[in-house]
Design an enzyme around this catalytic site. Sequence first.
Site, PDB file in Angstrom:
ATOM      1  N   GLU A  15     -13.761 -12.279  -4.366  1.00  0.00           N
ATOM      2  CA  GLU A  15     -14.365 -11.305  -3.353  1.00  0.00           C
ATOM      3  C   GLU A  15     -15.628 -10.768  -3.720  1.00  0.00           C
ATOM      4  O   GLU A  15     -15.961 -10.880  -5.269  1.00  0.00           O
ATOM      5  CB  GLU A  15     -13.181 -10.178  -3.149  1.00  0.00           C
ATOM      6  CG  GLU A  15     -11.936 -10.580  -2.417  1.00  0.00           C
ATOM      7  CD  GLU A  15     -12.297 -10.473  -0.934  1.00  0.00           C
ATOM      8  OE1 GLU A  15     -13.400 -10.326  -0.448  1.00  0.00           O
ATOM      9  OE2 GLU A  15     -11.150 -10.643  -0.244  1.00  0.00           O
ATOM     10  N   ARG A 101      -5.069   0.482  -3.873  1.00  0.00           N
ATOM     11  CA  ARG A 101      -6.316   0.152  -4.546  1.00  0.00           C
ATOM     12  C   ARG A 101      -7.580  -0.047  -3.644  1.00  0.00           C
ATOM     13  O   ARG A 101      -7.194  -0.019  -2.525  1.00  0.00           O
ATOM     14  CB  ARG A 101      -6.199  -0.982  -5.304  1.00  0.00           C
ATOM     15  CG  ARG A 101      -5.903  -2.243  -4.399  1.00  0.00           C
ATOM     16  CD  ARG A 101      -6.361  -3.537  -5.115  1.00  0.00           C
ATOM     17  NE  ARG A 101      -5.839  -4.622  -4.205  1.00  0.00           N
ATOM     18  CZ  ARG A 101      -6.761  -5.491  -3.382  1.00  0.00           C
ATOM     19  NH1 ARG A 101      -7.703  -4.796  -3.208  1.00  0.00           N
ATOM     20  NH2 ARG A 101      -6.237  -6.364  -2.967  1.00  0.00           N
ATOM     21  N   ASN A 103     -10.543  -1.671  -1.649  1.00  0.00           N
ATOM     22  CA  ASN A 103     -10.680  -3.111  -1.494  1.00  0.00           C
ATOM     23  C   ASN A 103     -12.259  -3.406  -1.211  1.00  0.00           C
ATOM     24  O   ASN A 103     -13.089  -3.012  -1.806  1.00  0.00           O
ATOM     25  CB  ASN A 103      -9.691  -3.623  -0.106  1.00  0.00           C
ATOM     26  CG  ASN A 103      -9.667  -4.901   0.312  1.00  0.00           C
ATOM     27  OD1 ASN A 103      -9.656  -5.705  -0.896  1.00  0.00           O
ATOM     28  ND2 ASN A 103      -9.902  -5.179   1.243  1.00  0.00           N
ATOM     29  N   ASP A 121       0.968  -3.395  -1.325  1.00  0.00           N
ATOM     30  CA  ASP A 121       1.845  -4.443  -0.452  1.00  0.00           C
ATOM     31  C   ASP A 121       1.176  -4.482   0.877  1.00  0.00           C
ATOM     32  O   ASP A 121       1.805  -3.698   1.627  1.00  0.00           O
ATOM     33  CB  ASP A 121       3.227  -3.520  -0.458  1.00  0.00           C
ATOM     34  CG  ASP A 121       4.367  -4.187   0.276  1.00  0.00           C
ATOM     35  OD1 ASP A 121       3.896  -5.259   0.778  1.00  0.00           O
ATOM     36  OD2 ASP A 121       5.348  -3.741   0.425  1.00  0.00           O
ATOM     37  N   ASN A 151     -11.987  -3.791   5.537  1.00  0.00           N
ATOM     38  CA  ASN A 151     -12.705  -5.029   5.382  1.00  0.00           C
ATOM     39  C   ASN A 151     -14.079  -5.272   5.991  1.00  0.00           C
ATOM     40  O   ASN A 151     -14.245  -4.367   7.113  1.00  0.00           O
ATOM     41  CB  ASN A 151     -11.666  -6.529   5.516  1.00  0.00           C
ATOM     42  CG  ASN A 151     -11.638  -7.189   4.358  1.00  0.00           C
ATOM     43  OD1 ASN A 151     -12.661  -7.280   3.300  1.00  0.00           O
ATOM     44  ND2 ASN A 151     -10.310  -7.545   3.996  1.00  0.00           N
ATOM     45  N   ASP A 203     -12.177 -11.160   7.411  1.00  0.00           N
ATOM     46  CA  ASP A 203     -12.228 -10.787   5.979  1.00  0.00           C
ATOM     47  C   ASP A 203     -13.599 -10.106   5.647  1.00  0.00           C
ATOM     48  O   ASP A 203     -14.267  -9.312   6.261  1.00  0.00           O
ATOM     49  CB  ASP A 203     -11.733 -11.958   5.030  1.00  0.00           C
ATOM     50  CG  ASP A 203     -11.084 -11.575   3.788  1.00  0.00           C
ATOM     51  OD1 ASP A 203     -11.534 -10.585   3.158  1.00  0.00           O
ATOM     52  OD2 ASP A 203      -9.988 -11.911   3.438  1.00  0.00           O
TER      53      ASP A 203
HETATM   54  O1  LIG Z   1      -6.279  -8.966  -1.538  1.00  0.00           O
HETATM   55  C1  LIG Z   1      -6.819  -9.020  -0.463  1.00  0.00           C
HETATM   56  O2  LIG Z   1      -6.127 -10.222   0.278  1.00  0.00           O
HETATM   57  C2  LIG Z   1      -6.533 -10.203   1.842  1.00  0.00           C
HETATM   58  C3  LIG Z   1      -6.543 -11.680   2.067  1.00  0.00           C
HETATM   59  S1  LIG Z   1      -4.639 -12.625   2.348  1.00  0.00           S
HETATM   60  O3  LIG Z   1      -4.191 -11.636   3.122  1.00  0.00           O
HETATM   61  O4  LIG Z   1      -4.346 -12.425   0.988  1.00  0.00           O
HETATM   62  O5  LIG Z   1      -5.030 -13.779   2.743  1.00  0.00           O
HETATM   63  C4  LIG Z   1      -7.991  -9.758   1.943  1.00  0.00           C
HETATM   64  O6  LIG Z   1      -8.395  -9.536   3.378  1.00  0.00           O
HETATM   65  C5  LIG Z   1      -8.224  -8.628   1.372  1.00  0.00           C
HETATM   66  O7  LIG Z   1      -9.791  -8.374   1.248  1.00  0.00           O
HETATM   67  C6  LIG Z   1      -8.374  -8.766  -0.355  1.00  0.00           C
HETATM   68  O8  LIG Z   1      -8.413  -7.911  -0.847  1.00  0.00           O
END
Ligand SMILES: O=C1O[C@H](CS(=O)(=O)O)[C@@H](O)[C@H](O)[C@H]1O
Length: 294
Positions: A15, A101, A103, A121, A151, A203
């Site tokens: 990311e 956390r 993102n 979770d 996001n 995303d």
């Molecule tokens: O951990 C994360 O996961 C999701 C993607 S997913 O659902 O695991 O495919 C993502 O959207 C997010 O930004 C990311 O931090």
Amino acid sequence: MQAELVVDARNATGESPVWRPDEQALYWVDIPARRLHRWHTASGGLSAWATPEMTGCIAPHAQGGWLAAMESGLFHLAPGSAGALAAQPLAVVRHAQPGMRFNDGRCDRQGRFWAGTMLLDMAAGRHAGVLYCYQNNSDLAPRLDGFIVPNGLAFSPDGRTMYLSDSHPSVQKIWAFDYDTASGTPSRRRLFVDMAPLPGRPDGAAVDEDGGYWICGNDAGLVHRFTPAGQLDRSLPVPVKKPAMCAFGGPGLDTLFVTSIRPDGIDLSDQPLAGGVFALHPGVRGLPEPAFAG
Ligand SMILES: O=C1O[C@H](CS(=O)(=O)O)[C@@H](O)[C@H](O)[C@H]1O
């Protein structure tokens, strides 16, 4: 258009790609692996640093190094040689619930840092996520709430529109806000795109110099471009199912780098490059990534 694999990174969750023009290098994070990565394009040199916590996103820091949004709050990261990383806490976050956390996030065009929080979770589907703004080196304040997986944070070229999405399968929406650049205030929230009927969950995102909003279609192996009016302009394929975030870079800012996710415990024979970093040449340029001003 063919996406080119540039780093076979095998990231669990790659990311926050950010291009550093001064270094001609791409940085990004692997969230669960607690790693900051760097790829120097000319030499092909790869570097990686262990971070003290999971890092959701990074932004260049005007004083050098990175502003990083982690589990307990914001840090200044100064990557050194041979994997050495100085991590200095800047601001502690008071999460809405335990087990959260940071993102996705980035700076606005004035250098204020914005980032959202989510529950570890994700499957719980609780609307516990909060969008924070950090400015003046001191003030980490909650500004919007009610998200599950915030996001796709991005700003239009003139900085006067802010974009934000929610990736959770039950939401899959992208919103636009008017953004007051003087005060750093988003207002007039409206639906920009409902991605639920389209392939892929929203995303990470980037805006090009014409105001096109590029967003990874997670689970669909696509990167979509929407016009500033919210119309789907095109969708470019990548050879993995879970592209996660994109960023413009390269000497002319005309390469779109895409990080991706390598899911654990599933058959990857149809996407062996999952977790890689890819390069696309979409025929438009990006904008320099604003640094955190302090
Ligand atoms: O951990 C994360 O996961 C999701 C993607 S997913 O659902 O695991 O495919 C993502 O959207 C997010 O930004 C990311 O931090």
